[in-house]
Enzyme design. Structure first.
Site, PDB file in Angstrom:
ATOM      1  CB  CYS A  86      -0.970   0.040   1.177  1.00 29.35           C
ATOM      2  SG  CYS A  86      -2.106  -1.332   1.176  1.00 29.35           S
ATOM      3  NE  ARG A  87       3.377   2.822  -5.022  1.00 28.68           N
ATOM      4  CZ  ARG A  87       3.415   1.666  -5.691  1.00 28.68           C
ATOM      5  NH1 ARG A  87       3.536   0.523  -5.046  1.00 28.68           N
ATOM      6  NH2 ARG A  87       3.355   1.653  -7.006  1.00 28.68           N
ATOM      7  CG  LEU A  88       1.048   2.605   4.069  1.00 25.04           C
ATOM      8  CD1 LEU A  88       0.121   2.130   5.183  1.00 25.04           C
ATOM      9  CD2 LEU A  88       1.115   4.133   4.079  1.00 25.04           C
TER      10      LEU A  88
END
Ligand SMILES: Cc1cc2nc3c(=O)[nH]c(=O)nc-3n(C[C@H](O)[C@H](O)[C@H](O)COP(=O)(O)O)c2cc1C
Length: 217
Positions: A194-196
């Protein structure tokens, strides 16, 4: 990772050439060709010691290119090049640089920023003398970053050097040697879902210790 192991990491590039007659006039077209090739071709693992080196010229224009990490010690990250190349001239004027390592299979990036200094002549000699003969002659043959009339001129120069040094080892050219980047900031990036992503940023303090903080992805 020992310096000797790094210094001996070496691939021979044999896959393709780039000649004037096959190069379109518009560089954006050539970019598109090469980008399409890159997308269509399964990429082999990158050389793990390849890194992008950014330097700045006197007008503030950044320049980046790939070089190889050839030594690593308590002081910093060593690479070799031509001292009179574009990057050499930029580093003489502004001895600051940034390095980026990207290891796609590990989804990792490391960014390093700091100052750059020439390594000692003895250190450069030691590395130069352990390179294959072709690479040692290549350092003499190429006036790196200067315009070249044709590929043939370069090959002719190399052929002459091969004759000149047929029976004696070439000395290291004075214009060729190593630089050491002394890091002041090192940021480690690990890709996450999630691009985290995780980003840990280390900053060198005045007392020589490293502070550490997490940055937002
Ligand atoms: C995988 C790879 C490794 C490279 N390694 C080096 C290197 O160790 N030293 C070097 O001077 N150039 C190396 N180059 C070439 C540089 O990217 C660049 O073309 C050259 O140093 C001239 O840069 P300049 O005109 O900005 O000085 C490498 C290129 C690639 C793609």
């Amino acid at each position: 990772m020992s310096t000797e192991h790094l210094a001996n990491m070496r691939r021979n590039y044999t896959r393709d050439g780039l000649l004037e007659e096959a190069a379109p006039q518009d560089p954006r077209t050539l970019f598109e060709y090469w980008f399409n090739d890159a997308v269509a071709t399964e990429q082999p693992p990158v050389e793990p010691n390849s890194m992008i080196l950014a330097t700045v010229d006197h007008g503030g224009q950044p320049h980046c290119r790939v070089v190889l990490l050839k030594g690593l010690d308590a002081q910093g990250f060593v690479f070799y090049t031509n001292y009179t190349s574009a990057k050499g001239r930029q580093l003489a004027e502004q001895p600051k640089a940034a390095l980026t390592f990207f290891w796609p299979a590990l989804e990792r990036q490391i960014r390093i920023e700091g100052t750059v200094e020439k390594i000692s002549a003895a250190e450069s000699d030691a590395y130069y003398n352990m390179r294959p003969l072709g690479s040692r002659l290549g350092a003499w043959a190429s006036d790196q970053s200067q315009p070249l009339a044709s590929r043939e001129v370069l090959e002719q120069t190399l052929a002459e050097l091969e004759q000149r040094y047929a029976t004696q080892a070439p000395p290291r050219p004075e214009h060729w040697g190593g630089y050491r980047m002394v890091p002041q900031r090192m940021e480690f990036w690990q890709g996450r879902t999630c691009r985290l992503h995780d980003r840990l940023n280390y900053q060198l303090q005045g007392d020589g210790a490293w502070s550490r903080e997490r940055l937002a992805p």
